[in-house]
Design an enzyme around this catalytic site. Structure first.
Site, short mmCIF file in Angstrom:
data_model
loop_
_atom_site.label_atom_id
_atom_site.label_comp_id
_atom_site.label_asym_id
_atom_site.label_seq_id
_atom_site.Cartn_x
_atom_site.Cartn_y
_atom_site.Cartn_z
N ALA A 12 53.56 50.72 36.80
CA ALA A 12 54.48 49.89 36.41
C ALA A 12 54.91 48.53 37.45
O ALA A 12 55.23 47.51 37.10
CB ALA A 12 55.93 50.66 36.82
N LEU A 13 54.00 48.53 38.51
CA LEU A 13 54.09 47.56 39.39
C LEU A 13 52.94 46.46 39.46
O LEU A 13 52.64 45.69 39.91
CB LEU A 13 54.11 47.86 40.88
CG LEU A 13 55.61 48.71 41.37
CD1 LEU A 13 55.40 49.08 42.69
CD2 LEU A 13 56.59 47.71 41.14
N LYS A 39 52.61 52.60 44.70
CA LYS A 39 53.20 51.63 45.49
C LYS A 39 54.73 52.16 45.21
O LYS A 39 55.27 52.29 44.17
CB LYS A 39 52.87 50.57 45.61
CG LYS A 39 51.24 50.14 45.71
CD LYS A 39 51.02 48.82 45.74
CE LYS A 39 50.99 48.35 44.22
NZ LYS A 39 50.35 47.06 43.90
N GLY A 104 46.53 50.13 27.04
CA GLY A 104 45.90 48.85 27.14
C GLY A 104 44.92 48.69 28.22
O GLY A 104 44.12 47.90 28.26
N HIS A 160 37.78 36.05 32.47
CA HIS A 160 38.94 36.79 33.02
C HIS A 160 39.17 36.37 34.57
O HIS A 160 38.38 36.01 35.27
CB HIS A 160 38.98 38.17 32.82
CG HIS A 160 39.38 38.74 31.63
ND1 HIS A 160 38.36 38.60 30.59
CD2 HIS A 160 40.36 39.23 30.82
CE1 HIS A 160 39.01 39.09 29.30
NE2 HIS A 160 40.28 39.43 29.53
N LYS A 164 39.87 41.73 37.46
CA LYS A 164 39.59 42.59 36.64
C LYS A 164 38.36 43.48 36.73
O LYS A 164 37.38 42.91 37.42
CB LYS A 164 39.22 41.85 35.12
CG LYS A 164 38.74 42.80 34.02
CD LYS A 164 38.84 41.77 32.81
CE LYS A 164 38.45 42.97 31.57
NZ LYS A 164 39.33 43.86 31.23
N GLY A 170 36.99 45.02 27.41
CA GLY A 170 37.21 45.72 26.17
C GLY A 170 37.44 45.09 24.91
O GLY A 170 36.89 45.25 23.47
#
Length: 271
Positions: A12-13, A39, A104, A160, A164, A170
């Site tokens: 989420a962070l 974290k 993802g 990128h 990464k 992908g």
């Protein structure tokens, strides 16, 4: 009774996780259920992202969150944008507790994807794995498939940011796979090639398609599919300037995955 879809955001962070939290919090038919990250455990996820107080503390354990989610009478979806080293176990954990995965994170091997598909089948539920959630990238791949009917030579360059972890991306691998599904072998040799530096010609993917990876600070996510023929070059390019471009695709997958009974690979299969 409120039947909105509940969402767990794993990672989420992270850069993508933050965008997912924002998008989910703004959707009328989707509710943020939990935020998982290593974290700032215990801190309110909304406050951590500067979005106000959500009343949802960051959890350090995906399994604990999934155990609680298994008791809900509403569908629960896990959105995973974490790391190639942990995504496989994350998906296994989610499925084990009846939580629908939307993934993802790239870097899963074909063998791992096949194993997860079998696990999903046994659980009689759905899952979505998409190397790229951008509608523009799906359109680029469709255009490449069309162009491949007329060109015999093609190479892919993906660019990128230098944080990464996996290469090739992908998305680039999937693009090559989609072209290879046409049953055509590209790039018939013209000379006996030799590499003075190993890897100079890129990685050899399906159907003899070469993929070249670039990693630099200042980049976000970019891909070119370059077709060549005598006297002409045809280039398809997709550039990402903001991670918000992925959110419509992520929200679409969240809404669709609870209706599935199998693993779907690729956003194009949901459009």
């Amino acid at each position: 009774m409120n039947r909105s879809i509940l969402v767990i955001v794993a990672g989420a962070l992270g850069k993508m996780g933050r965008e997912v939290v924002k998008a989910v919090s703004q959707a009328s038919d989707i509710s943020l259920y939990a935020a998982v990250d290593r974290k700032q455990v215990g801190e309110d996820i909304g406050a951590a992202l500067g979005l106000g107080t959500f009343g949802i503390p960051i959890s350090g354990s995906l399994q604990e969150v999934c155990v609680a989610a298994a008791q809900e009478n509403q569908p629960v979806v896990m959105v995973d944008f974490t790391h190639p080293q942990v995504v496989y176990e994350n998906v296994r954990t989610a499925i084990a507790y009846g939580v629908y995965p939307v993934v993802g994170t790239t870097g899963l091997t074909p063998e791992q994807i096949e194993e997860l598909a079998e696990f999903v089948d046994k659980a009689d539920m759905g899952a979505v794995i998409a190397p790229n959630f951008s509608i523009g990238m799906v359109l680029l791949q469709e255009a490449a498939i069309r162009a491949s009917q007329y060109f015999d030579h093609v190479e892919i360059i993906e660019l990128h940011h230098n944080q990464k972890a996996d290469a090739p991306s992908g998305t680039a691998i999937q693009t090559a796979q989609r072209l290879a599904e046409l049953g055509k072998t590209f790039n018939p040799p013209q000379v006996a090639e030799s590499e003075h530096l190993k890897g100079a010609r890129g990685a050899r993917a399906d159907a003899e398609i070469r993929i070249h990876s670039v990693r630099l600070p200042g980049l976000l996510a970019h891909q070119e599919v370059i077709f060549g023929a005598p006297g002409q070059i045809y280039t398809l390019r997709h550039d990402t300037s903001d991670r918000q471009c992925y959110m419509p695709g992520v929200l679409l997958a969240i809404r669709k995955v609870t209706q599935l009974k199998r693993l779907i690979y690729g956003l194009e299969k949901l459009l």
